[in-house]
Design an enzyme around this catalytic site. Structure first.
Site, mmCIF file in Angstrom:
data_model
loop_
_atom_site.group_PDB
_atom_site.id
_atom_site.type_symbol
_atom_site.label_atom_id
_atom_site.label_comp_id
_atom_site.label_asym_id
_atom_site.label_seq_id
_atom_site.Cartn_x
_atom_site.Cartn_y
_atom_site.Cartn_z
ATOM 1 N N LYS A 54 0.768 -1.528 0.335
ATOM 2 C CA LYS A 54 -0.076 -0.284 -0.213
ATOM 3 C C LYS A 54 0.948 1.202 -0.120
ATOM 4 O O LYS A 54 0.230 2.537 -0.418
ATOM 5 C CB LYS A 54 -0.729 0.094 1.302
ATOM 6 C CG LYS A 54 -1.843 -0.931 1.230
ATOM 7 C CD LYS A 54 -2.489 -1.535 2.806
ATOM 8 C CE LYS A 54 -3.643 -2.344 2.743
ATOM 9 N NZ LYS A 54 -4.055 -2.588 4.058
ATOM 10 N N GLN A 98 -3.986 -0.932 10.262
ATOM 11 C CA GLN A 98 -4.092 -2.867 9.796
ATOM 12 C C GLN A 98 -4.281 -3.753 10.330
ATOM 13 O O GLN A 98 -3.900 -4.005 11.820
ATOM 14 C CB GLN A 98 -2.413 -3.297 8.944
ATOM 15 C CG GLN A 98 -2.024 -4.551 8.584
ATOM 16 C CD GLN A 98 -3.244 -4.178 6.938
ATOM 17 O OE1 GLN A 98 -3.526 -3.120 6.536
ATOM 18 N NE2 GLN A 98 -3.598 -5.430 6.455
ATOM 19 N N ASP A 121 -11.163 2.270 5.130
ATOM 20 C CA ASP A 121 -11.002 1.521 5.179
ATOM 21 C C ASP A 121 -13.166 0.923 5.405
ATOM 22 O O ASP A 121 -13.079 -0.047 5.007
ATOM 23 C CB ASP A 121 -10.731 1.010 6.833
ATOM 24 C CG ASP A 121 -9.355 -0.167 6.762
ATOM 25 O OD1 ASP A 121 -9.235 -0.643 5.109
ATOM 26 O OD2 ASP A 121 -8.788 -0.188 7.456
HETATM 27 N N1 GUN Z 1 -6.802 -6.720 6.643
HETATM 28 C C1 GUN Z 1 -7.318 -7.569 5.950
HETATM 29 N N2 GUN Z 1 -7.748 -7.117 5.029
HETATM 30 C C2 GUN Z 1 -7.450 -5.207 5.750
HETATM 31 C C3 GUN Z 1 -8.362 -4.317 4.654
HETATM 32 O O1 GUN Z 1 -9.095 -4.113 3.969
HETATM 33 N N3 GUN Z 1 -8.257 -3.385 6.197
HETATM 34 C C4 GUN Z 1 -7.139 -3.280 7.386
HETATM 35 N N4 GUN Z 1 -7.344 -2.198 7.647
HETATM 36 N N5 GUN Z 1 -6.677 -4.318 7.740
HETATM 37 C C5 GUN Z 1 -7.254 -5.842 6.790
#
Ligand code: GUN
Length: 295
Positions: A54, A98, A121
């Site tokens: 990312k 995350q 998110d």
């Molecule tokens: N862990 C697995 N998928 C995601 C996501 O889309 N966003 C976040 N913040 N953590 C994750």
């Protein structure tokens, strides 16, 4: 030779990145650079990989990203305090914590501390509620949002379709259902959400025009569970031990790709299907957050 029925997530994600980059140019001409903060707690190896990807995509598109790494033993209080500081930082338009978080930290509490206006998110209860209500002013979670874009951009008929979603997680299954049941042009599907207590799950799957596998079980979807011509979307990312692989493991989806691909009308490869779309939607959400904050 590549099978002809693949949904190329990498190519579709690139198209979205181009659209996002155009919006970033417009913001920059107004003196605004979109800013995205990543918070990572502990040393979960998969989280490191995801956040790294990312970060690199942010840099490529011209989003200023900053990763804040906290030790495994960080308390919930410390984490919430830090999020509150970012909530009031004008240069930070998006905040992503995350998941998964270490044991002892209440994930729901963390997600609901992120300002809804910076919740790229789409996990804050306000955004979850808006999605369910069909209020488009909120943020849509990136992975199910990406699956939706894959369906739309591969010209899949969604309205009236029988959709089966496998998995009821808050990150994919539940928001996927919310997206596809809405009364709108690219939704209006009949959605069945199956989970570990569902009876005759194979029977449900065989009825699906669109089958979305997001339950995290290695190669769960077998050829006998797929209606000929169905659109099959594999959200799964499962680690399986493999002595021949460089890291000692390889990543496998929730769909038995080699078995299902000849039967499916369209199918996502994995990798190269849903994964790139998750990042594309995160970038798009971040730019939208910056646009909304600076209107
Ligand atoms: N862990 C697995 N998928 C995601 C996501 O889309 N966003 C976040 N913040 N953590 C994750």
């Amino acid at each position: 030779m590549q099978p002809a029925n693949l949904i190329d997530g990498r190519a579709i994600a690139e198209t979205i990145h181009q659209e996002t980059a155009n919006r970033i140019e417009i913001l920059k001409s107004r003196g605004i650079q979109p800013g995205l903060a990543f918070i990572r707690v502990g040393e979960d190896p998969a989280s490191k990989v995801y956040v790294g990807m990312k970060e690199r995509t942010s840099a490529r598109l011209g989003i200023a990203s900053r990763t804040h790494v906290f030790p495994e033993k960080t308390t919930q209080g410390e984490l919430l305090e830090f999020i509150k500081k970012l909530n009031t930082d004008a240069a930070t338009h998006g905040i992503l914590v995350q998941a998964p978080l270490p044991n002892g930290i209440d994930q729901a509490m963390v997600f609901s501390t992120v300002s809804p206006a910076k919740d790229v998110d789409g996990f804050h209860p306000e955004n979850v509620g808006k999605l369910m209500l069909g209020d488009r002013t909120g943020f849509v979670p990136c992975t199910p949002g990406g699956v939706h874009e894959l369906l739309i951009r591969s010209q899949t008929q969604i309205a009236g379709a029988e959709v089966v979603v496998l998995g009821r997680g808050n990150i994919v299954g539940k928001p996927m259902l919310s997206i596809l049941i809405q009364k709108s042009k690219h939704a209006s599907a009949t959605v069945t959400l199956c989970h570990s207590q569902t009876r005759d799950i194979e029977e449900h799957c065989r009825r699906a025009d669109i089958l979305i596998a997001a339950m995290g079980v290695t190669e769960f979807v077998k050829p006998g569970m797929v209606k000929p011509g169905a659109v099959v979307i594999d959200v799964g990312v499962n680690r399986v031990n493999d002595a021949n692989a460089k890291n000692g493991y390889r990543l496998v989806g929730d769909v038995d790709f080699l078995g299902v691909q000849p039967i499916a009308g369209l199918i996502t490869p994995n990798p190269g299907g849903v994964g790139p779309m998750t990042i594309a939607m995160l970038m798009r959400n971040t730019v939208r957050a910056a646009e909304m904050a600076t209107q």
